[in-house]
Design a protein around this motif. Structure first.
Motif, short mmCIF file in Angstrom:
data_model
loop_
_atom_site.label_atom_id
_atom_site.label_comp_id
_atom_site.label_asym_id
_atom_site.label_seq_id
_atom_site.Cartn_x
_atom_site.Cartn_y
_atom_site.Cartn_z
N TYR A 182 0.83 -1.21 0.00
CA TYR A 182 0.00 0.00 0.00
C TYR A 182 0.87 1.26 0.00
O TYR A 182 0.54 2.25 -0.68
N SER A 183 1.98 1.23 0.74
CA SER A 183 2.84 2.42 0.82
C SER A 183 3.46 2.77 -0.53
O SER A 183 3.91 3.91 -0.73
N ASN A 184 3.52 1.81 -1.44
CA ASN A 184 4.10 2.07 -2.76
C ASN A 184 3.06 2.45 -3.80
O ASN A 184 3.36 2.49 -5.00
N THR A 185 1.84 2.72 -3.38
CA THR A 185 0.81 3.23 -4.28
C THR A 185 0.80 4.75 -4.23
O THR A 185 1.34 5.37 -3.30
N ALA A 186 0.14 5.35 -5.20
CA ALA A 186 0.18 6.81 -5.33
C ALA A 186 -0.55 7.51 -4.20
O ALA A 186 -0.24 8.67 -3.89
N HIS A 187 -1.52 6.86 -3.56
CA HIS A 187 -2.35 7.53 -2.57
C HIS A 187 -1.86 7.34 -1.13
O HIS A 187 -2.46 7.87 -0.21
N ALA A 188 -0.79 6.60 -0.95
CA ALA A 188 -0.31 6.32 0.41
C ALA A 188 0.43 7.53 0.97
O ALA A 188 1.15 8.22 0.25
N PRO A 189 0.31 7.79 2.27
CA PRO A 189 1.07 8.88 2.88
C PRO A 189 2.55 8.53 2.94
O PRO A 189 2.91 7.41 3.32
N PRO A 190 3.43 9.45 2.56
CA PRO A 190 4.87 9.16 2.58
C PRO A 190 5.38 8.76 3.95
O PRO A 190 6.34 7.98 4.05
N ALA A 191 4.76 9.28 5.00
CA ALA A 191 5.23 8.95 6.35
C ALA A 191 5.10 7.45 6.63
O ALA A 191 5.93 6.87 7.33
N LEU A 192 4.06 6.82 6.08
CA LEU A 192 3.89 5.38 6.28
C LEU A 192 5.03 4.62 5.63
O LEU A 192 5.61 3.70 6.23
N GLY A 193 5.37 4.99 4.40
CA GLY A 193 6.47 4.32 3.72
C GLY A 193 7.79 4.49 4.45
O GLY A 193 8.56 3.54 4.58
#
Length: 215
Positions: free
Chosen positions: A24-35
Motif C-alpha cells: 500500500y505504501s508504494n501506491t500513489a495515494h499512500a502517505p509518505p510517512a507510512l512508507g
C-alpha cells in the motif's frame, strides 16, 4: 510453547501484514510517512539484534536509541522522499545475503547447505545424493541472485507499485514453486532416498546452524 517457537509464530503472522502495508505504501495515494516508517522498522530491528549480541548489550541498545533519536528527525524528510530506495536496498540485501549463505557452503572444505539439511534428515548420503544436493545448493544460490537482479531491474523499468508486487508477493511463491519442482526431481533422480516427512524437513531447516566445514 517455548520462546523460540513463539518467536517463529509471531514472525509468520507479522510478515503478511507488513507486506500488505508495504504494498500500500508504494501506491500513489499512500502517505509518505507510512512508507518511511515501514522502511525504517526492519533496519532498526536488525541493528537492535546486533546490539543485543554486543559485549555490553544494554549500553549498545542505549547507544542505538540515542543515535535514532538524534538522526531520525533530521533524516525524516529525506526518508519520506526516498523510502522506496531503502526498500530496494533491504530487499536486494536480503536476497544477496541468502545467496551468500548458500554460496559460502559451496567453497572448498565446506559441506553444501542442502547436503547439511539432507544429512540431518537421513543421517548418511551416498555419492549421488551428495552430488545432487550440492547442485541444488547452487540452484538456490542462483535463485536468490536472480531475485535481487529481478528486483533491481523492475525498480528501474516499471511503476513502483508493480515492482513492489514482485518483492512482496512473487518471490516467496516462486521459491515455493522451485521447492516443489526440486522435490519431484529428487524423487526421479534419487529414487533410493527415503521420503522425508514435512515435519522432518522443517526440523532440519529450523535446526540451529552447525559447523559447515567438512570433518
Amino acid at each position: 510453547m517455548n520462546a523460540r517457537r513463539l518467536r517463529q509464530v509471531l514472525i509468520i503472522l507479522t510478515l503478511p501484514a507488513y507486506a500488505l502495508l508495504e504494498q500500500y505504501s508504494n501506491t500513489a495515494h499512500a502517505p509518505p510517512a507510512l512508507g518511511a516508517l515501514l522502511a525504517v522498522i526492519p533496519l532498526l530491528l536488525a541493528l537492535g539484534l546486533l546490539a543485543m549480541r554486543a559485549a555490553r548489550p544494554a549500553w549498545a541498545l542505549i547507544g542505538l536509541a540515542g543515535a535514532a533519536t538524534l538522526l531520525l528527525p533530521r533524516l525524516w524528510p529525506l526518508l519520506m522522499q526516498e523510502y522506496a530506495r531503502l526498500y530496494l536496498v533491504q530487499q536486494c540485501g536480503l536476497y544477496l545475503t541468502f545467496a551468500a549463505i548458500f554460496g559460502r557452503t559451496l567453497l572448498p572444505g565446506y559441506t553444501p547447505l542442502c547436503t547439511q539439511w539432507a544429512l540431518r534428515v537421513h543421517g548418511a548420503l551416498d555419492g549421488a545424493a551428495r552430488d545432487y544436493t550440492r547442485t541444488i545448493t547452487c540452484v538456490w544460490m542462483l535463485f536468490f541472485i536472480g531475485a535481487a537482479v529481478g528486483s533491481l531491474a523492475l525498480y528501474v523499468t516499471v511503476a513502483r507499485s508493480i515492482w513492489s508486487l514482485f518483492g512482496n508477493f512473487a518471490v516467496l511463491p516462486l521459491a515455493a514453486l522451485l521447492f516443489a519442482i526440486e522435490y519431484r526431481l529428487r524423487r526421479h533422480r534419487l529414487p533410493q532416498m527415503p521420503r522425508a516427512t514435512l515435519a522432518q524437513m522443517l526440523a532440519a531447516y529450523l535446526a540451529e546452524p552447525r559447523g559447515t566445514r567438512r570433518p
